[in-house]
Design a protein around this motif. Structure first.
Motif, mmCIF file in Angstrom:
data_model
loop_
_atom_site.group_PDB
_atom_site.id
_atom_site.type_symbol
_atom_site.label_atom_id
_atom_site.label_comp_id
_atom_site.label_asym_id
_atom_site.label_seq_id
_atom_site.Cartn_x
_atom_site.Cartn_y
_atom_site.Cartn_z
ATOM 1 N N VAL A 183 -9.336 42.923 42.242
ATOM 2 C CA VAL A 183 -9.011 42.468 40.592
ATOM 3 C C VAL A 183 -10.726 42.196 40.662
ATOM 4 O O VAL A 183 -11.384 42.798 39.342
ATOM 5 C CB VAL A 183 -8.276 41.365 40.901
ATOM 6 N N ASN A 184 -11.517 41.894 41.489
ATOM 7 C CA ASN A 184 -13.119 41.404 41.478
ATOM 8 C C ASN A 184 -14.044 42.496 40.773
ATOM 9 O O ASN A 184 -15.362 42.541 40.465
ATOM 10 C CB ASN A 184 -13.920 40.360 42.278
ATOM 11 N N ILE A 185 -13.538 44.249 41.133
ATOM 12 C CA ILE A 185 -14.361 45.124 41.356
ATOM 13 C C ILE A 185 -13.969 46.047 40.228
ATOM 14 O O ILE A 185 -13.175 46.560 39.304
ATOM 15 C CB ILE A 185 -13.632 46.643 42.357
ATOM 16 N N HIS A 186 -15.083 46.027 39.100
ATOM 17 C CA HIS A 186 -15.347 46.566 38.195
ATOM 18 C C HIS A 186 -14.862 48.114 37.673
ATOM 19 O O HIS A 186 -14.578 48.919 39.212
ATOM 20 C CB HIS A 186 -16.754 46.348 37.171
ATOM 21 N N THR A 187 -14.089 48.026 36.462
ATOM 22 C CA THR A 187 -13.286 49.871 36.644
ATOM 23 C C THR A 187 -14.034 50.697 36.817
ATOM 24 O O THR A 187 -13.677 51.757 37.209
ATOM 25 C CB THR A 187 -12.319 49.893 35.661
ATOM 26 N N LYS A 188 -15.572 50.990 36.676
ATOM 27 C CA LYS A 188 -16.467 52.128 36.844
ATOM 28 C C LYS A 188 -16.606 51.922 38.233
ATOM 29 O O LYS A 188 -16.364 53.333 38.831
ATOM 30 C CB LYS A 188 -17.719 51.632 36.067
ATOM 31 N N GLU A 189 -16.583 51.383 39.491
ATOM 32 C CA GLU A 189 -16.137 51.786 40.992
ATOM 33 C C GLU A 189 -15.109 51.188 41.344
ATOM 34 O O GLU A 189 -15.052 51.366 42.520
ATOM 35 C CB GLU A 189 -17.438 50.526 41.032
ATOM 36 N N ASN A 190 -14.216 50.725 40.660
ATOM 37 C CA ASN A 190 -12.801 51.284 41.336
ATOM 38 C C ASN A 190 -12.094 52.281 41.516
ATOM 39 O O ASN A 190 -11.609 51.967 40.690
ATOM 40 C CB ASN A 190 -12.430 49.696 41.076
ATOM 41 N N THR A 191 -12.019 52.717 42.505
ATOM 42 C CA THR A 191 -11.542 53.998 42.493
ATOM 43 C C THR A 191 -10.056 53.662 41.010
ATOM 44 O O THR A 191 -9.126 54.839 40.933
ATOM 45 C CB THR A 191 -11.425 54.687 43.565
ATOM 46 N N ALA A 192 -9.157 52.852 42.422
ATOM 47 C CA ALA A 192 -7.512 52.475 41.784
ATOM 48 C C ALA A 192 -7.512 52.341 40.905
ATOM 49 O O ALA A 192 -5.958 52.519 39.993
ATOM 50 C CB ALA A 192 -7.213 51.642 43.009
ATOM 51 N N LYS A 193 -8.717 51.527 39.956
ATOM 52 C CA LYS A 193 -8.403 50.891 38.554
ATOM 53 C C LYS A 193 -8.452 52.291 37.676
ATOM 54 O O LYS A 193 -7.586 52.651 37.138
ATOM 55 C CB LYS A 193 -9.514 50.198 38.358
ATOM 56 N N ARG A 194 -9.402 53.329 37.677
ATOM 57 C CA ARG A 194 -9.977 54.563 37.244
ATOM 58 C C ARG A 194 -9.071 55.050 37.643
ATOM 59 O O ARG A 194 -8.303 56.269 36.343
ATOM 60 C CB ARG A 194 -11.135 55.339 37.682
ATOM 61 N N VAL A 195 -8.011 55.750 38.577
ATOM 62 C CA VAL A 195 -6.514 56.415 38.315
ATOM 63 C C VAL A 195 -5.512 56.020 38.081
ATOM 64 O O VAL A 195 -4.531 56.597 37.243
ATOM 65 C CB VAL A 195 -6.152 56.297 40.041
ATOM 66 N N ALA A 196 -5.337 54.604 37.705
ATOM 67 C CA ALA A 196 -4.450 54.347 36.352
ATOM 68 C C ALA A 196 -4.331 53.909 36.142
ATOM 69 O O ALA A 196 -3.947 54.630 34.756
ATOM 70 C CB ALA A 196 -4.388 52.598 37.162
ATOM 71 N N LYS A 197 -5.972 54.429 34.817
ATOM 72 C CA LYS A 197 -6.427 54.529 33.862
ATOM 73 C C LYS A 197 -5.874 56.010 33.408
ATOM 74 O O LYS A 197 -4.891 55.801 32.087
ATOM 75 C CB LYS A 197 -7.730 54.205 33.220
ATOM 76 N N LEU A 198 -5.920 56.623 34.391
ATOM 77 C CA LEU A 198 -5.513 58.274 33.552
ATOM 78 C C LEU A 198 -3.759 58.526 33.455
ATOM 79 O O LEU A 198 -3.808 59.108 32.842
ATOM 80 C CB LEU A 198 -6.377 58.742 35.005
ATOM 81 N N MET A 199 -3.407 56.990 34.045
ATOM 82 C CA MET A 199 -1.942 57.156 34.443
ATOM 83 C C MET A 199 -1.419 56.854 33.293
ATOM 84 O O MET A 199 -0.384 57.176 32.697
ATOM 85 C CB MET A 199 -1.643 57.185 35.503
ATOM 86 N N GLU A 200 -1.914 56.422 32.400
ATOM 87 C CA GLU A 200 -1.555 55.238 31.022
ATOM 88 C C GLU A 200 -1.228 56.425 29.897
ATOM 89 O O GLU A 200 -0.115 55.853 29.979
ATOM 90 C CB GLU A 200 -2.838 54.838 30.180
ATOM 91 N N LYS A 201 -1.035 57.166 30.006
ATOM 92 C CA LYS A 201 -0.148 58.210 28.876
ATOM 93 C C LYS A 201 -0.103 59.482 29.549
ATOM 94 O O LYS A 201 0.217 60.025 28.985
ATOM 95 C CB LYS A 201 -1.568 58.130 27.386
ATOM 96 N N ARG A 202 -0.102 59.276 30.626
ATOM 97 C CA ARG A 202 0.228 61.014 31.482
ATOM 98 C C ARG A 202 1.475 60.715 32.464
ATOM 99 O O ARG A 202 1.637 58.938 33.384
ATOM 100 C CB ARG A 202 -0.866 61.498 31.739
ATOM 101 N N THR A 203 2.111 61.738 32.641
ATOM 102 C CA THR A 203 3.275 61.158 33.663
ATOM 103 C C THR A 203 2.733 62.005 34.547
ATOM 104 O O THR A 203 2.185 63.552 34.722
ATOM 105 C CB THR A 203 4.172 62.277 33.375
ATOM 106 N N PRO A 204 2.230 61.222 36.036
ATOM 107 C CA PRO A 204 1.876 61.482 37.431
ATOM 108 C C PRO A 204 2.866 62.760 38.197
ATOM 109 O O PRO A 204 4.180 61.837 38.762
ATOM 110 C CB PRO A 204 1.380 60.425 37.553
ATOM 111 N N ILE A 205 2.387 63.488 38.114
ATOM 112 C CA ILE A 205 3.326 63.978 39.426
ATOM 113 C C ILE A 205 2.088 64.206 40.987
ATOM 114 O O ILE A 205 1.004 65.059 40.730
ATOM 115 C CB ILE A 205 3.262 65.823 39.211
#
Length: 346
Positions: A190-212
């Motif tokens: 949680v302490n790693i900023h979104t810009k450097e955090n792959t997990a957070k960035r991918v989660a953001k991509l899913m926020e308004k899309r359905t993942p497959i």
């Protein structure tokens, strides 16, 4: 939101983040749980790993990992009975973290009637009692976790059982995988900023899309794990599929159906892919990219196992951060419990 640890912890009321972060230590502890177990010594002609939900995923990972390493077929069974071929030469591994999964308990009964070699993996419940009363060996896992959160125990215990039986050596690969996961999780906290955090960035991509999520070769079980973690933790629709099979049916829908823009297509990648797999993935991404957003997720690690678990572990963190974005506590699974109550009380 994702860069505010206080807000993250306010959503994660049941501490799913703590459960997820324990995966490397679960791999370490699993060896102690299995060492000295009185396992069957007869070489089986087949291995059937029975389980449901989170308890079945470990078996799926073992199957994918071992597909090119041992000459014994491995079947993952998500039904309430064993296949017809199961007999005294079959190793029946029955996995239920809670110990009270009806379908898995039924499989244990089938294993007893068919005379299979059997091993139970559980944290207690009726499966522990069944194994004790019928003199079957079992691995007793630490209790108190959501089954999906015990994936390190569920996977590694099966692997170490196979090592105890003399079917293969797993310890070196598991230890290397543990080190890879410990290093990787440092970049996903949680302490790693979104810009450097792959997990957070991918989660953001899913926020308004359905993942497959698309897997291949060793990554089909990993793709399913991504799907089910997103389903259970983020309470969000997600699906998984696999190559090359999807290019014989699903690809037609992507080429024509305009609703593709509502989806996020995630491809689990491996820099050690052979040329055929690489060409298949890239050709598929080119077509899907015309209708939906695509995202590659690259595995890290020296061995097949470490790369499999690296990509799986990233998916666990992604599902957690997506839950935070949705504002839902990842741990409770009320709909699952409601269905179980209605089915098993009738």
């Amino acid at each position: 939101m994702l860069d505010n640890p206080e807000k993250i912890h306010s959503v994660d009321k049941s501490n799913m983040l703590g459960v997820i972060s324990s995966l490397p230590s679960q791999i370490e502890r699993s060896k102690m749980l299995v060492t000295g177990l009185d396992v069957p010594r007869r070489i089986p002609s087949s291995i059937v790993i029975s389980g449901m939900g989170g308890s079945s995923v470990g078996g799926e990972l073992v199957r994918d990992w071992l597909s090119n390493q041992i000459n014994i077929p491995v079947l993952v069974n998500r039904t309430s009975g064993l296949p017809r071929f199961a007999d005294r030469d079959t190793l029946a591994v029955t996995v239920s973290y809670s110990g009270n999964t009806n379908e898995t308990l039924s499989c244990a009964q089938h294993a007893l009637r068919k005379g299979c070699q059997m091993i139970g993996i559980t944290s207690g419940g009726r499966l522990e009692k069944f194994c004790k009363s019928n003199d079957f060996p079992f691995v007793l896992l630490p209790p108190g976790m959501p089954p999906r959160g015990a994936i390190g125990y569920l996977f590694s215990s099966v692997a170490y059982v196979l090592q105890e039986m003399g079917l293969m050596r797993v310890e070196e690969d598991l230890q290397e995988a543990k080190s890879v996961l410990e290093e990787a999780q440092k970049g996903w906290t949680v302490n790693i900023h979104t810009k450097e955090n792959t997990a957070k960035r991918v989660a953001k991509l899913m926020e308004k899309r359905t993942p497959i999520i698309y897997g291949h070769t060793f990554y089909n079980g990993v793709a399913r794990r991504w799907q089910t973690q997103i389903n259970e933790n983020a309470k969000t629709m997600a699906w998984s599929s696999e190559l090359p099979e999807m290019d014989h049916n699903e690809i037609e829908a992507w080429a024509v159906d305009s609703r593709g823009k509502k989806f996020l297509s995630i491809f689990l990648r491996d820099r050690h892919e052979n040329s055929e797999t690489r060409n298949q993935v890239e050709a598929t991404m080119e077509i899907l990219g015309k209708k939906s957003k695509t995202q590659e997720v690259w595995a890290q690690g020296r061995t097949v196992l470490s790369r499999m678990l690296h990509n799986m572990y990233l998916g666990d963190y992604v599902s957690f951060y997506l839950a935070v974005l949705k504002g839902v506590d990842p741990t409770p699974v009320r709909a699952i419990m409601e269905v179980k109550k209605k089915v098993y009380s009738s």
